[in-house]
Design a protein around this motif. Sequence first.
Motif, PDB file in Angstrom:
ATOM      1  N   HIS A  87     -14.898  -4.181 -28.748  1.00  0.00           N
ATOM      2  CA  HIS A  87     -13.511  -3.770 -28.522  1.00  0.00           C
ATOM      3  C   HIS A  87     -12.537  -4.817 -29.063  1.00  0.00           C
ATOM      4  CE1 HIS A  87     -14.539  -0.257 -26.129  1.00  0.00           C
ATOM      5  NE2 HIS A  87     -15.398  -0.997 -25.450  1.00  0.00           N
ATOM      6  N   LEU A  88     -12.882  -6.095 -28.909  1.00  0.00           N
ATOM      7  CA  LEU A  88     -12.023  -7.152 -29.439  1.00  0.00           C
ATOM      8  C   LEU A  88     -11.961  -7.081 -30.960  1.00  0.00           C
ATOM      9  CD1 LEU A  88     -10.292  -9.680 -29.202  1.00  0.00           C
ATOM     10  CD2 LEU A  88     -12.401 -11.041 -29.121  1.00  0.00           C
ATOM     11  N   MET A  89     -13.078  -6.798 -31.602  1.00  0.00           N
ATOM     12  CA  MET A  89     -13.067  -6.680 -33.061  1.00  0.00           C
ATOM     13  C   MET A  89     -12.129  -5.563 -33.501  1.00  0.00           C
ATOM     14  SD  MET A  89     -17.062  -7.315 -34.099  1.00  0.00           S
ATOM     15  CE  MET A  89     -16.694  -7.334 -35.867  1.00  0.00           C
ATOM     16  N   LEU A  90     -12.164  -4.434 -32.811  1.00  0.00           N
ATOM     17  CA  LEU A  90     -11.287  -3.317 -33.163  1.00  0.00           C
ATOM     18  C   LEU A  90      -9.813  -3.659 -32.928  1.00  0.00           C
ATOM     19  CD1 LEU A  90     -13.284  -0.281 -31.716  1.00  0.00           C
ATOM     20  CD2 LEU A  90     -12.849  -0.766 -34.133  1.00  0.00           C
ATOM     21  N   ALA A  91      -9.547  -4.525 -31.957  1.00  0.00           N
ATOM     22  CA  ALA A  91      -8.164  -4.891 -31.636  1.00  0.00           C
ATOM     23  C   ALA A  91      -7.650  -6.045 -32.484  1.00  0.00           C
ATOM     24  CB  ALA A  91      -8.057  -5.259 -30.155  1.00  0.00           C
ATOM     25  N   ASN A 212      -4.530  -4.179 -32.104  1.00  0.00           N
ATOM     26  CA  ASN A 212      -3.728  -4.071 -30.885  1.00  0.00           C
ATOM     27  C   ASN A 212      -3.598  -5.467 -30.275  1.00  0.00           C
ATOM     28  OD1 ASN A 212      -2.797  -3.685 -28.212  1.00  0.00           O
ATOM     29  ND2 ASN A 212      -3.639  -1.610 -28.159  1.00  0.00           N
ATOM     30  N   PRO A 213      -2.530  -6.202 -30.618  1.00  0.00           N
ATOM     31  CA  PRO A 213      -2.394  -7.589 -30.144  1.00  0.00           C
ATOM     32  C   PRO A 213      -2.423  -7.718 -28.627  1.00  0.00           C
ATOM     33  CG  PRO A 213      -0.807  -7.114 -31.879  1.00  0.00           C
ATOM     34  CD  PRO A 213      -1.427  -5.807 -31.505  1.00  0.00           C
ATOM     35  N   LEU A 214      -1.809  -6.770 -27.917  1.00  0.00           N
ATOM     36  CA  LEU A 214      -1.771  -6.855 -26.456  1.00  0.00           C
ATOM     37  C   LEU A 214      -3.172  -6.708 -25.866  1.00  0.00           C
ATOM     38  CD1 LEU A 214       0.067  -7.159 -24.016  1.00  0.00           C
ATOM     39  CD2 LEU A 214       0.294  -4.659 -23.948  1.00  0.00           C
ATOM     40  N   ALA A 215      -3.924  -5.730 -26.374  1.00  0.00           N
ATOM     41  CA  ALA A 215      -5.299  -5.549 -25.895  1.00  0.00           C
ATOM     42  C   ALA A 215      -6.157  -6.753 -26.259  1.00  0.00           C
ATOM     43  CB  ALA A 215      -5.890  -4.276 -26.490  1.00  0.00           C
ATOM     44  N   ALA A 216      -5.946  -7.289 -27.468  1.00  0.00           N
ATOM     45  CA  ALA A 216      -6.735  -8.444 -27.905  1.00  0.00           C
ATOM     46  C   ALA A 216      -6.505  -9.636 -26.990  1.00  0.00           C
ATOM     47  CB  ALA A 216      -6.376  -8.802 -29.345  1.00  0.00           C
ATOM     48  N   GLU A 217      -5.259  -9.832 -26.555  1.00  0.00           N
ATOM     49  CA  GLU A 217      -4.954 -10.966 -25.680  1.00  0.00           C
ATOM     50  C   GLU A 217      -5.752 -10.892 -24.382  1.00  0.00           C
ATOM     51  OE1 GLU A 217      -1.067 -12.978 -23.432  1.00  0.00           O
ATOM     52  OE2 GLU A 217      -0.810 -11.356 -24.894  1.00  0.00           O
ATOM     53  N   GLY A 218      -5.814  -9.704 -23.789  1.00  0.00           N
ATOM     54  CA  GLY A 218      -6.585  -9.547 -22.560  1.00  0.00           C
ATOM     55  C   GLY A 218      -8.075  -9.722 -22.781  1.00  0.00           C
ATOM     56  N   LEU A 219      -8.570  -9.239 -23.920  1.00  0.00           N
ATOM     57  CA  LEU A 219      -9.997  -9.365 -24.225  1.00  0.00           C
ATOM     58  C   LEU A 219     -10.376 -10.812 -24.511  1.00  0.00           C
ATOM     59  CD1 LEU A 219     -10.352  -6.153 -26.410  1.00  0.00           C
ATOM     60  CD2 LEU A 219     -11.355  -6.526 -24.148  1.00  0.00           C
ATOM     61  N   ARG A 221      -9.029 -13.415 -23.093  1.00  0.00           N
ATOM     62  CA  ARG A 221      -9.130 -14.073 -21.782  1.00  0.00           C
ATOM     63  C   ARG A 221     -10.466 -13.754 -21.122  1.00  0.00           C
ATOM     64  NH1 ARG A 221      -3.583 -12.563 -21.151  1.00  0.00           N
ATOM     65  NH2 ARG A 221      -4.227 -10.766 -19.895  1.00  0.00           N
ATOM     66  N   LEU A 222     -10.853 -12.481 -21.188  1.00  0.00           N
ATOM     67  CA  LEU A 222     -12.103 -12.062 -20.561  1.00  0.00           C
ATOM     68  C   LEU A 222     -13.307 -12.759 -21.198  1.00  0.00           C
ATOM     69  CD1 LEU A 222     -13.745 -10.238 -18.682  1.00  0.00           C
ATOM     70  CD2 LEU A 222     -13.601  -8.438 -20.426  1.00  0.00           C
ATOM     71  N   LEU A 223     -13.349 -12.776 -22.529  1.00  0.00           N
ATOM     72  CA  LEU A 223     -14.494 -13.371 -23.216  1.00  0.00           C
ATOM     73  C   LEU A 223     -14.508 -14.890 -23.084  1.00  0.00           C
ATOM     74  CD1 LEU A 223     -14.560 -11.085 -26.370  1.00  0.00           C
ATOM     75  CD2 LEU A 223     -16.239 -11.145 -24.528  1.00  0.00           C
ATOM     76  N   ASP A 224     -13.327 -15.512 -23.059  1.00  0.00           N
ATOM     77  CA  ASP A 224     -13.279 -16.959 -22.845  1.00  0.00           C
ATOM     78  C   ASP A 224     -13.804 -17.318 -21.454  1.00  0.00           C
ATOM     79  OD1 ASP A 224     -12.335 -17.657 -25.337  1.00  0.00           O
ATOM     80  OD2 ASP A 224     -10.223 -17.618 -24.749  1.00  0.00           O
ATOM     81  N   GLU A 225     -13.478 -16.484 -20.464  1.00  0.00           N
ATOM     82  CA  GLU A 225     -14.005 -16.712 -19.114  1.00  0.00           C
ATOM     83  C   GLU A 225     -15.528 -16.604 -19.106  1.00  0.00           C
ATOM     84  OE1 GLU A 225     -12.143 -13.949 -16.524  1.00  0.00           O
ATOM     85  OE2 GLU A 225     -10.146 -14.869 -16.661  1.00  0.00           O
TER      86      GLU A 225
END
Length: 355
Positions: A87-91, A212-219, A221-225
């Motif tokens: 999903h991050l790649m798509l965003a 999708n920059p907004l979606a990427a930002e959330g993803l 954070r999730l993957l960094d966690e």
Amino acid sequence: MNYLSTADVVQRIKACLAADGFDVSTLFARAGLAHLESGSARASDLLALSDQFSLLWEALAIVTGDPLLGFRVCATDPLSWLGVLGHLMLASPTLKGAAGNLMRYMPLVTPIVHATIEPVQGRTRLGLHLVGGARLVPPQRYDFTWNLLLATVRFVAGRPDLRPVAVDYAFPPPPSTAPYAERFGCPVRFGAPANALEFDDADIAAPIPTANPLAAEGLFRLLDERLAQAERSSVAGRVRDLLPGMIERGGALREAVARRLLISERTLQRRLADEGTDFSALVDEVRRDIARQYLGSEGISLKSLSYKLGFSDHSAFHRACLRWFGKAPGEFQQSGKLSVTTGAVAPSSSSRRPG
């Protein structure tokens, strides 16, 4: 953190083979691969996990008689292998950004693939190294990995015609290189220093339609966690999982364990220190637990048990039992049961030091 297990990968490959018309039940039975579906390799033993994947491709290539089988196993939904990372790649804003994210977070998908991305004279080079254990990584495994990576990049870019400008294999050339050139649509070099795909910067800098920059930002954070959690995961627990099967071999035990965890000895020592323990203490704990299991049993002699625990001589085993249990090992053969009177402490200098 959940890696793709052996069973996960086997089921996905079986689905791909079935879609290509193979009778997978017969194929796997003939190849003697049914045991792989149980995921028998422990997650801690990463080299054993890698060897299972190599065995899978070796056996399938032999049974089918098709050395190019890795190219024929095509995933209809390549991003399904990547989970949240897909999903991050798509965003991501560009294909280069998506590829960079894939390389950055690859350890969350599989720890036995080392991925890199680097600029090379107007091109972007994606490198993958499949870590091997006791088995050499077969060419079919790289064929499949490149096939999956190329399908992923094309899917994310929305360009099924996207081609690399060069492909490198660190293998000697096969009898015929034509199928490789046909598959990739570009020059393929064999005997290269490393395995890599190279893309023209003009192609890989193209924007992604689903960015999708907004979606990427959330993803992010999730993957960094998740990466941080992976760093904090208990190395001591993984060492305890590995030691019972390795301890009687003796020798450079610490080096062998670090190699199976795919980290350096220095990193192993640092991570254990962060968890408030050290390698020698863990070896002592595991020795004590194995001794507790076998002492008093008629199925093993004290000499054999001493060897199984990796002691240099029986006297070292004798002293360790006194320290662990307050009894000499011979007393358990008489009593037939074990009464633990003390906990484990640091091993004495007279026992064989691991590593």
